[in-house]
Design a protein around this motif. Sequence first.
Motif, short mmCIF file in Angstrom:
data_model
loop_
_atom_site.label_atom_id
_atom_site.label_comp_id
_atom_site.label_asym_id
_atom_site.label_seq_id
_atom_site.Cartn_x
_atom_site.Cartn_y
_atom_site.Cartn_z
N UNK A 98 0.84 -1.18 0.00
CA UNK A 98 0.00 0.00 0.00
C UNK A 98 0.89 1.25 0.00
N UNK A 99 0.34 2.34 -0.46
CA UNK A 99 0.97 3.65 -0.26
C UNK A 99 0.01 4.46 0.58
N UNK A 100 0.46 4.85 1.78
CA UNK A 100 -0.36 5.65 2.66
C UNK A 100 0.34 6.99 2.91
N UNK A 101 -0.44 8.00 3.20
CA UNK A 101 0.12 9.34 3.36
C UNK A 101 -0.45 10.00 4.60
N UNK A 102 0.42 10.70 5.32
CA UNK A 102 0.00 11.40 6.54
C UNK A 102 0.78 12.70 6.64
N UNK A 103 0.08 13.81 6.67
CA UNK A 103 0.70 15.13 6.79
C UNK A 103 1.79 15.36 5.72
N UNK A 104 1.50 14.89 4.50
CA UNK A 104 2.44 15.10 3.40
C UNK A 104 3.57 14.09 3.32
N UNK A 105 3.63 13.15 4.26
CA UNK A 105 4.68 12.12 4.27
C UNK A 105 4.10 10.83 3.70
N UNK A 106 4.69 10.34 2.60
CA UNK A 106 4.22 9.13 1.96
C UNK A 106 5.02 7.92 2.45
N UNK A 107 4.31 6.82 2.66
CA UNK A 107 4.94 5.59 3.12
C UNK A 107 4.47 4.44 2.24
N UNK A 108 5.44 3.74 1.65
CA UNK A 108 5.12 2.51 0.92
C UNK A 108 5.18 1.37 1.94
N UNK A 109 4.04 0.84 2.27
CA UNK A 109 3.92 -0.16 3.32
C UNK A 109 3.63 -1.52 2.72
N UNK A 110 4.49 -2.49 3.02
CA UNK A 110 4.28 -3.86 2.54
C UNK A 110 4.05 -4.76 3.75
N UNK A 111 2.95 -5.50 3.70
CA UNK A 111 2.60 -6.43 4.77
C UNK A 111 2.75 -7.84 4.23
N UNK A 112 3.62 -8.62 4.85
CA UNK A 112 3.84 -10.01 4.43
C UNK A 112 3.21 -10.95 5.45
N UNK A 113 2.28 -11.77 4.96
CA UNK A 113 1.57 -12.72 5.82
C UNK A 113 2.10 -14.12 5.55
N UNK A 114 1.92 -15.01 6.54
CA UNK A 114 2.45 -16.38 6.41
C UNK A 114 1.37 -17.39 6.75
N UNK A 115 0.30 -17.48 5.94
CA UNK A 115 -0.76 -18.45 6.25
C UNK A 115 -0.23 -19.88 6.22
N UNK A 116 -0.70 -20.68 7.15
CA UNK A 116 -0.27 -22.08 7.24
C UNK A 116 0.78 -22.31 8.30
N UNK A 117 1.36 -21.23 8.84
CA UNK A 117 2.41 -21.40 9.85
C UNK A 117 1.80 -21.93 11.14
N UNK A 118 2.34 -23.03 11.63
CA UNK A 118 1.92 -23.59 12.92
C UNK A 118 0.55 -24.22 12.95
N UNK A 119 -0.06 -24.42 11.75
CA UNK A 119 -1.42 -24.93 11.71
C UNK A 119 -1.50 -26.40 11.32
N UNK A 120 -0.36 -27.06 11.16
CA UNK A 120 -0.35 -28.45 10.73
C UNK A 120 -0.15 -29.37 11.93
N UNK A 121 -0.39 -30.65 11.70
CA UNK A 121 -0.13 -31.64 12.74
C UNK A 121 1.37 -31.74 12.99
#
Length: 298
Positions: free
Chosen positions: A173-196
């Motif tokens: 995402x690109x989010x902006x606050x008070x004129x400051x832009x931030x390229x924010x990347x969120x990395x998720x890890x589905x499946x972690x710790x969910x197996x037998x």
Amino acid sequence: MDSNKVAPSKLLTEVQSLAIENAFRSADVEEKGAVETEQVQHIAQQLLGDVLTISEVRAVVDKAEKLGSSTGVLSIQEFKDLIVDLLHTTTTRWGSLQTQLDGYVGFDTVLEQQRKKFLKKGFEFNLMVVGESGLGKSTLVNTLFKSKVSRTSCTNESPRKIPKTVEINTVTHVIEEEGVRLRLSITDTPGFGDQVNNENCWLPIYDQINQQFDNYLKEEMSVHRRKQIPDTRIHCCLYFISPTGHGLKALDVSCMKKLHDVVNIIPVIARADTMTIEERDAFKVGTKLPNYAMYRRT
């Protein structure tokens, strides 16, 4: 000896050399032409001021001990060489050795120029969230950034079964606050710790983090390097700990031990708002993470 090498003391102006000699002689009360290594820190702070950082003071002490390792004292020439080495390699805090300006030059605007440059360019922040399903990872990320930035909140993926292996999914995402832009990347890890069998389920995460470092290094070393290299390196990892157990699981311990070598980890007690203060404190003691201590890169 290299004939092109300039003696350290030759890098000093007459005024600077005289100031160093006067400071040295004021410490050499017995007029032996030498001072003990223990005095060097005090003399250096007289010359350069008391604004030296702890690491800079440590550098002074280390250099003095190295030069005076055999005799325990420094001659005036050795002291001059030490100060020159300190000034040209360690600090810009020159104290009384600074050269005074006769007028306004204008380099005090450099910080403002840099600020405008970075504001125009924007910033990048790559966050990874790791934990079992149902621990509120998406909710916390959305709350932190006051927007629907998590993968499950901003995609139209229909609910599906838990993946058989750990997946690595990233949304940007690109989010902006008070004129400051931030390229924010969120990395998720589905499946972690969910197996037998969760043996080595941290390995895809570890490989992904290292791969981003390798990609960035490859871009930096490229002959035809891009003007602006995309930074996909993971800057921070939020590791979610389930609050239903009696502390850290073996999986939590092994995963954080492996990941802390390659990324900054912030352990988070998931859904801590469902616990009483006493339960939360007891859980923190049980997990050996008092005051939300961090595993950090060294």
